[in-house]
Enzyme design. Structure first.
Site: not given
Ligand code: AQP
Length: 325
Positions: A110, A189, A192
């Site tokens: 990040k 990946k 968001k």
């Molecule tokens: N690309 C992905 N492939 C598989 N699983 C994913 N998850 C997120 N992106 C993918 C899974 O979704 C759940 C919730 O994720 P989160 O919102 O708590 O955090 P994250 O993984 O950090 O998701 P983002 O979209 O990448 O959010 P930001 O950018 O804000 O950090 C988790 O179980 C995650 O594994």
């Protein structure tokens, strides 16, 4: 079995969240005790606009309900409605070596992408461990990116139990979904905060634009292509049946398939899957009180569980017992 998982309200939910987590959360509400929370404390590491944080939080609840979460089977709640989680996080931090957090891939990833390296971002795995341990979860369904955080949670539970010669904290296991890493439109990946998402509930025109812009290589239409290296096909695999997937893979190997053709089919499949749910989502979005009521009830149930665990933790560490506020 007790299942627990969370999603950050850091933006509109996307196909990575759906296939990497939410689809499995919905399946697991049958035959298990499921707790799902909207991780709004976690989202504060990236969202600093109060109106937006509160809107995204509500929208995650609406999305979950539209996608099939049944509040009579699963407990859905906002993380901040159970502030006890912050207390357990602090207690865990006191038995967690800094070296453990120094190794977090997600933190490094990040900050490399320009997210401010706040203490909150660094401390994220401790709060996540508290989220899980507070409810004595057996399994945590997640995408690949979160597995390291679950392993850190195991370490923290062990360290606490060892320090205080107790077995109050239960070791959770990660449970990987079929789609452990869903690629975004740039092949990284889907995330968001990486601006590479295809939302679950995009307006139709928007979804089409995004799907047509998925990054591909420049292999000419007539040439054979490697089905294992195509971002479009990776997404199509999540939405199409096995026979159709095998057929596309075969055509890729033979040559003669244009990426535009596959993208068009991907968009059709996306619409088939999510368009019928859009209407349900709109109805839920219009009934704010109904959704808020579900969250309030969920918080009551979650808070009661949290308090049971904290009572044992207070006793183990020598803090005075308190009544639930
Ligand atoms: N690309 C992905 N492939 C598989 N699983 C994913 N998850 C997120 N992106 C993918 C899974 O979704 C759940 C919730 O994720 P989160 O919102 O708590 O955090 P994250 O993984 O950090 O998701 P983002 O979209 O990448 O959010 P930001 O950018 O804000 O950090 C988790 O179980 C995650 O594994």
């Amino acid at each position: 079995m007790r299942i627990l998982s969370g999603v950050q309200p850091s933006g509109p939910l996307h196909l990575g969240n759906y296939f990497g987590a939410i689809q499995q959360h919905i399946e697991l509400q049958e035959g298990n005790e499921a707790f799902y929370f909207i991780a709004n404390y976690h989202a504060m590491t990236t969202v600093h606009d109060p109106e937006l944080l509160s809107r995204y939080t509500h929208e995650v609840a609406v999305d979950y309900l539209a996608l099939g979460l049944d509040p009579t089977r699963a407990v859905l709640f906002r993380q901040s409605d159970v502030p006890e989680v912050q207390e357990l996080a602090w207690i865990l931090a006191t038995v967690t070596g800094k070296g453990l957090l120094d190794r977090a891939h997600s933190y490094k990833d990040k900050i490399q992408r320009g997210i401010v390296p706040s203490m909150g971002l660094y401390y994220y795995p401790v709060l996540m461990a508290a989220d899980i341990l507070l409810y004595r979860a057996d399994q945590v369904p997640v995408g690949q990116d979160q597995v390291q955080h679950i392993e850190m949670t195991q370490d923290m539970a062990q360290s606490f139990n060892h320090t205080y010669r107790t077995d109050v904290l239960k070791r959770p296991e990660p449970r990987l979904n079929r789609a452990a890493r869903v690629p975004g439109i740039d092949g990284e990946k889907m995330s968001k905060s990486y601006h590479n998402t295809i939302g679950i509930f995009e307006p139709p025109g928007e979804a089409k634009k995004k799907i047509m812009s998925i990054k591909t290589d420049s292999t000419p239409v007539a040439d054979p292509k490697d089905p294992a290296r195509c971002n479009v096909l990776a997404l199509l695999r999540l939405l199409a049946g096995p026979e159709e997937v095998a057929d596309w893979e075969d055509r890729y190997r033979k040559g003669g398939v244009g990426y535009g053709q596959v993208k068009t089919r991907l968009y059709e499949l996306y619409e088939e899957r999510f368009a019928p749910l859009r209407e349900r989502r709109e109805r839920l979005a219009a009934d704010r009180d109904y959704v808020e009521d579900i969250l309030r009830q969920g918080a009551r149930r979650a808070r009661a569980e949290a308090h049971l665990l904290l009572e044992q933790v207070w006793m183990a560490v020598g803090l005075p017992r308190r009544r639930q506020g």
